[in-house]
Write a protein that holds these residues in place. Sequence first.
Motif, PDB file in Angstrom:
ATOM      1  N   TRP A  39       0.874  -1.177  -0.145  1.00 49.02           N
ATOM      2  CA  TRP A  39       0.035  -0.054  -0.026  1.00 49.02           C
ATOM      3  C   TRP A  39       1.006   1.018  -0.107  1.00 49.02           C
ATOM      4  N   THR A  40       1.948   1.409   0.568  1.00 50.32           N
ATOM      5  CA  THR A  40       2.886   2.240   0.632  1.00 50.32           C
ATOM      6  C   THR A  40       3.525   2.688  -0.570  1.00 50.32           C
ATOM      7  N   LEU A  41       3.998   1.587  -1.051  1.00 44.96           N
ATOM      8  CA  LEU A  41       4.743   1.713  -2.516  1.00 44.96           C
ATOM      9  C   LEU A  41       3.537   2.123  -3.557  1.00 44.96           C
ATOM     10  N   LEU A  42       2.205   1.800  -3.457  1.00 41.10           N
ATOM     11  CA  LEU A  42       1.167   2.183  -4.284  1.00 41.10           C
ATOM     12  C   LEU A  42       0.990   3.547  -3.846  1.00 41.10           C
ATOM     13  N   ILE A  43       1.073   4.159  -2.833  1.00 40.77           N
ATOM     14  CA  ILE A  43       1.012   5.787  -2.722  1.00 40.77           C
ATOM     15  C   ILE A  43       2.007   6.282  -3.204  1.00 40.77           C
ATOM     16  N   GLY A  83       6.470  14.810  -9.012  1.00 42.49           N
ATOM     17  CA  GLY A  83       5.890  14.112  -7.844  1.00 42.49           C
ATOM     18  C   GLY A  83       6.697  13.086  -7.295  1.00 42.49           C
ATOM     19  N   VAL A  84       8.051  12.974  -7.662  1.00 43.47           N
ATOM     20  CA  VAL A  84       9.072  12.289  -7.051  1.00 43.47           C
ATOM     21  C   VAL A  84       9.363  12.794  -5.435  1.00 43.47           C
ATOM     22  N   THR A  85       9.091  14.002  -5.327  1.00 41.24           N
ATOM     23  CA  THR A  85       9.537  14.836  -4.025  1.00 41.24           C
ATOM     24  C   THR A  85       8.537  14.431  -3.154  1.00 41.24           C
ATOM     25  N   PHE A  86       7.249  14.393  -3.408  1.00 38.41           N
ATOM     26  CA  PHE A  86       6.270  13.791  -2.519  1.00 38.41           C
ATOM     27  C   PHE A  86       6.259  12.413  -2.228  1.00 38.41           C
ATOM     28  N   ALA A  87       6.737  11.510  -3.296  1.00 41.60           N
ATOM     29  CA  ALA A  87       7.086  10.210  -2.986  1.00 41.60           C
ATOM     30  C   ALA A  87       7.970   9.846  -1.995  1.00 41.60           C
ATOM     31  N   GLU A  88       8.914  11.031  -1.823  1.00 41.55           N
ATOM     32  CA  GLU A  88      10.191  10.702  -0.903  1.00 41.55           C
ATOM     33  C   GLU A  88       9.621  10.425   0.591  1.00 41.55           C
ATOM     34  N   LEU A  89       8.520  11.145   0.870  1.00 41.55           N
ATOM     35  CA  LEU A  89       7.879  11.015   2.337  1.00 41.55           C
ATOM     36  C   LEU A  89       7.476   9.521   2.579  1.00 41.55           C
ATOM     37  N   ALA A  90       6.685   8.921   1.503  1.00 40.40           N
ATOM     38  CA  ALA A  90       6.069   7.612   1.635  1.00 40.40           C
ATOM     39  C   ALA A  90       7.042   6.676   1.726  1.00 40.40           C
ATOM     40  N   VAL A  91       8.086   6.614   0.760  1.00 42.41           N
ATOM     41  CA  VAL A  91       9.114   5.809   0.794  1.00 42.41           C
ATOM     42  C   VAL A  91       9.925   5.706   2.199  1.00 42.41           C
ATOM     43  N   SER A 173      15.999   9.684 -10.326  1.00 44.38           N
ATOM     44  CA  SER A 173      14.817   9.641  -9.567  1.00 44.38           C
ATOM     45  C   SER A 173      14.594   8.425  -8.677  1.00 44.38           C
ATOM     46  N   ALA A 174      14.709   7.258  -9.281  1.00 40.52           N
ATOM     47  CA  ALA A 174      14.640   6.185  -8.873  1.00 40.52           C
ATOM     48  C   ALA A 174      15.834   5.838  -7.891  1.00 40.52           C
ATOM     49  N   LEU A 175      16.850   6.019  -8.298  1.00 38.53           N
ATOM     50  CA  LEU A 175      18.169   6.078  -7.228  1.00 38.53           C
ATOM     51  C   LEU A 175      18.056   6.760  -6.177  1.00 38.53           C
ATOM     52  N   ALA A 176      17.542   8.142  -6.294  1.00 37.94           N
ATOM     53  CA  ALA A 176      17.628   8.902  -5.090  1.00 37.94           C
ATOM     54  C   ALA A 176      16.327   8.462  -4.320  1.00 37.94           C
ATOM     55  N   VAL A 177      15.304   8.224  -4.570  1.00 37.27           N
ATOM     56  CA  VAL A 177      14.366   7.745  -3.700  1.00 37.27           C
ATOM     57  C   VAL A 177      14.621   6.334  -2.950  1.00 37.27           C
ATOM     58  N   THR A 178      15.271   5.491  -3.666  1.00 39.71           N
ATOM     59  CA  THR A 178      15.907   4.312  -3.250  1.00 39.71           C
ATOM     60  C   THR A 178      16.883   4.529  -2.025  1.00 39.71           C
ATOM     61  N   VAL A 182      16.421   3.807   2.003  1.00 39.39           N
ATOM     62  CA  VAL A 182      17.521   3.068   3.003  1.00 39.39           C
ATOM     63  C   VAL A 182      18.083   4.206   4.289  1.00 39.39           C
ATOM     64  N   ILE A 183      17.739   5.334   4.036  1.00 36.52           N
ATOM     65  CA  ILE A 183      17.944   6.457   5.289  1.00 36.52           C
ATOM     66  C   ILE A 183      16.894   6.187   6.006  1.00 36.52           C
ATOM     67  N   GLY A 184      15.695   5.789   5.675  1.00 34.02           N
ATOM     68  CA  GLY A 184      14.562   5.527   6.530  1.00 34.02           C
ATOM     69  C   GLY A 184      14.779   4.359   7.321  1.00 34.02           C
ATOM     70  N   LEU A 185      15.029   3.394   6.766  1.00 38.21           N
ATOM     71  CA  LEU A 185      15.401   2.169   7.381  1.00 38.21           C
ATOM     72  C   LEU A 185      16.422   2.174   8.504  1.00 38.21           C
ATOM     73  N   ALA A 186      17.437   2.798   7.871  1.00 40.56           N
ATOM     74  CA  ALA A 186      18.630   3.056   9.055  1.00 40.56           C
ATOM     75  C   ALA A 186      18.220   3.765   9.993  1.00 40.56           C
ATOM     76  N   LEU A 187      17.468   4.804   9.869  1.00 45.08           N
ATOM     77  CA  LEU A 187      16.809   5.385  11.209  1.00 45.08           C
ATOM     78  C   LEU A 187      16.100   4.677  11.874  1.00 45.08           C
ATOM     79  N   GLY A 188      15.096   3.919  11.359  1.00 47.99           N
ATOM     80  CA  GLY A 188      14.435   2.854  12.161  1.00 47.99           C
ATOM     81  C   GLY A 188      15.095   1.886  13.086  1.00 47.99           C
ATOM     82  N   ALA A 189      16.340   1.500  12.446  1.00 45.74           N
ATOM     83  CA  ALA A 189      17.205   0.419  12.993  1.00 45.74           C
ATOM     84  C   ALA A 189      17.964   1.082  13.999  1.00 45.74           C
ATOM     85  N   LEU A 190      18.405   2.453  14.058  1.00 44.10           N
ATOM     86  CA  LEU A 190      18.670   3.110  15.094  1.00 44.10           C
ATOM     87  C   LEU A 190      18.076   3.402  16.134  1.00 44.10           C
ATOM     88  N   LEU A 191      16.987   4.010  15.904  1.00 42.57           N
ATOM     89  CA  LEU A 191      15.586   4.308  17.135  1.00 42.57           C
ATOM     90  C   LEU A 191      14.935   3.362  17.597  1.00 42.57           C
TER      91      LEU A 191
END
Length: 276
Positions: A39-43, A83-91, A173-178, A182-191
Amino acid sequence: MIATLGSGVVTASPRLAVTQARVLRSEWTKFRSLRSPAWTLLIAVALTIGIGALISAVQANHYSSLDPVEKRTFDPISISLAGVTFAELAVGVLGVLLITGEYTTGMIRSSLTVVPGRLPVLWAKIGVCATVMFVVMLAAATVAFFSGQAVLDQKGLGVGITDAGALRSVVGSALAVTAIGVIGLALGALLRNTAAGISTFVAAFFVVPPLTNLLPDSWSSTINPYLPDRAASAVFGGGPPDMGDMLGPWSGFAVLCLYAAVLVGVAAWQLRGRDA
């Protein structure tokens, strides 16, 4: 299988040994068995394509009212990929959830018990996260580009994928969002907490950047290019390198990867030395 040696020692068959490939397969099974990633990827896809088409239509309709300077700097590539800028939040949120969800349910203890080395779990999560996000966002960015150009072309403003910077922006754009995922995942692993991880991600990408405008111009022009959101924008159509305080595309991507590498490195160090 279990094998018994002549001395009576019971050992695990090599076919059941923990390998990176098996851990990767396990993480892929977890990923596709949950509804939230889909669902998040669909968004993210909907935001990339929908907002890109909407902004392309608005810009096409207002093009005749632009002044000569604005017409010279009109960039149909970045407009279609807005729209990629807005997709950054979801990813980014998805990246956080992929690991904090296991800390919330306690499943992470089972994963780390099965994989005593711990780090293969983190590498597998990153591998699955990065691969899926890149494939999905590359498809979304491609559709967004062509749909946006179709809208702009009605006013004679569209460009082709072979035009300078077009293919680089779509792939970038695909590389940047990817990298952002990974940054989001790393933050989750840290916190290790969903609310803390998402709050920190949102602050880094959407709260801190506007606040830098309150600094003296000499300071903000020095800091802004290296902020994660600005580095990402440079990759997928932020304009030419000489446009204000914007980095070049691949310099921006390198900065983004550096953020990801540092956070992943700290998360790996913490994972090895801290109980789940």
